[in-house]
Design an enzyme around this catalytic site. Structure first.
Site, short mmCIF file in Angstrom:
data_model
loop_
_atom_site.label_atom_id
_atom_site.label_comp_id
_atom_site.label_asym_id
_atom_site.label_seq_id
_atom_site.Cartn_x
_atom_site.Cartn_y
_atom_site.Cartn_z
CB SER A 1 -0.91 0.03 1.22
OG SER A 1 -1.76 -1.07 1.20
CB THR B 1 -1.79 5.00 4.57
OG1 THR B 1 -2.51 4.90 3.36
CG2 THR B 1 -1.10 6.35 4.67
CB THR C 1 -0.62 6.07 0.96
OG1 THR C 1 -1.44 4.92 0.76
CG2 THR C 1 -1.30 7.24 0.27
NE ARG D 1 -8.95 7.91 -3.36
CZ ARG D 1 -8.32 7.54 -2.26
NH1 ARG D 1 -7.03 7.34 -2.26
NH2 ARG D 1 -8.98 7.39 -1.14
CB THR E 1 -4.29 4.63 8.04
OG1 THR E 1 -4.29 3.60 7.04
CG2 THR E 1 -4.74 4.03 9.36
N GLY E 2 -6.86 4.65 6.25
CA GLY E 2 -8.21 4.17 5.98
C GLY E 2 -8.84 4.90 4.82
N1 ASP Z 1 -5.83 6.76 3.34
C1 ASP Z 1 -5.39 6.15 2.12
C2 ASP Z 1 -6.14 6.71 0.97
O1 ASP Z 1 -7.34 6.87 1.06
C3 ASP Z 1 -5.56 4.68 2.05
C4 ASP Z 1 -5.08 3.85 3.16
O2 ASP Z 1 -4.91 4.28 4.30
O3 ASP Z 1 -4.85 2.70 2.88
O4 ASP Z 1 -5.54 6.91 -0.06
#
Ligand code: ASP
Length: 328
Positions: free
Chosen positions: A88, A190, A208, A218, A241-242
């Site tokens: 990631s 991330t 990330t 995006r 993260t997320g």
């Molecule tokens: N926050 C990151 C994103 O939306 C993704 C992740 O944390 O895996 O790009």
């Protein structure tokens, strides 16, 4: 490595004496004291999202040797960026739905300086490019081709970041996906990293490859100052993260720091920012968002929507993993 104000001041006075002997104006030494931690005592700390032990230990080495929080978070973030096993972040990261690896990263120092790159392709260490944006340009964010051009002008090279494994998985994904970006709560790794150095200064980094199989173009929360990461050296720092879209819409990391400014502990501040999402986003159960935070004392915490979010701490040379509390 608990630092008291007294130990810090005695180091500073030595600095002043040393500087005077060398003929450097005392004002310089006094200048460095203006960034001194005003708390009565604090514990140098490194914290990062997920099980990023190697990254944390690399950052801690710098803190331990008296280096800056900024150098520590950059060095730490570079570890998963170069790690092909990390799917990631950086090299080895999963591509977007066109099969292209696009990277987002940001960095912020104790003076509130910030730099960021987004939708960057072919550069292994976006965090270092973000730092150069901060240090060498009058801007905060460079995107896409412009960010890549800036990286090349500064000695970075274009590399293929899409591994055979990621390519094959993407080919498989295309067969069943109906070409829609997938929201998968498990695929968030991330790295957001925050550090408090021996002088009591805070910095943060976040890097990330973003949501796997996202739409081409995006940009997530991670390169957006205040969303994916935020540092206020008077108060504390936070990282996310997320599901980036949820973090973006609530400016999550800024919110966490503002909650700490109001007196909340790092964990309570992370919880309050998660609850902001839970209360406003009807389908929150389908997503993961996790926050980590640290304050000026080196107190830290984390909170997530879903269980299964952990973070890593160093207040000593061995990193320790902690399970974050979660809403669900
Ligand atoms: N926050 C990151 C994103 O939306 C993704 C992740 O944390 O895996 O790009």
């Amino acid at each position: 490595m608990k630092q008291t104000r007294r130990t810090f001041l005695s180091k500073s006075s030595l600095g002043i004496i040393g500087s005077s002997l060398l003929g450097v104006p005392t004002a310089c030494a006094l200048d460095t004291m203006t960034t001194e931690n005003k708390e009565s005592d604090f514990t140098p700390t490194v914290i990062s999202t997920w099980a990023n032990h190697k990254a944390n230990n690399a950052a801690w080495k710098i803190i331990e040797q008296g280096g800056t929080a900024l150098d520590a978070v950059e060095a730490g973030a570079k570890v998963p960026e170069a790690d092909v096993q990390d799917r990631s972040v950086g090299y080895g990261g999963r591509p977007d739905r066109e099969g292209l690896v696009t990277l987002d990263a940001c960095i912020m120092d104790e003076e509130g300086n910030a730099g960021s790159v987004c939708f960057l392709q072919g550069i292994k260490h976006p965090i270092s490019v973000a730092r150069l944006v901060m240090e060498k340009t009058p801007h905060v964010i460079l995107a896409g081709k412009g960010a890549q051009q800036f990286a090349l002008e500064n000695g970075f090279e274009v590399e293929n970041l899409l591994t055979e494994k990621s390519l094959q998985e993407w080919e498989e994904w295309k067969k069943t996906s109906k070409y829609k970006p997938v929201i998968n709560i498990e695929r968030h790794d991330t790295i957001g990293m925050l550090a408090l150095d021996q002088k009591g200064n805070l910095s943060g980094a976040c890097t990330t490859s973003g949501l796997a199989y996202k739409m081409h173009g995006r940009v997530g929360d991670s390169p957006i100052i205040g969303a994916g990461m935020f540092v206020d050296n008077e108060v504390g720092a936070a990282a996310a993260t997320g599901m980036g879209e949820l973090v973006l819409k609530s400016l999550g990391s800024f919110l966490v720091v503002e909650f700490m400014r109001q007196g909340m502990s790092p964990t309570d501040a992370c919880k309050a920012a998660v609850m902001r999402i839970v209360n406003k986003q009807k389908d929150y159960k389908e997503f993961q968002v996790g926050y980590i935070a640290i304050n000026k004392k080196g107190e830290y915490g984390g909170y997530a929507i879903q269980s299964g979010f952990q973070y890593v701490i160093n207040q000593d040379k061995d990193s320790v993993e902690q399970k974050a509390v979660s809403f669900l």
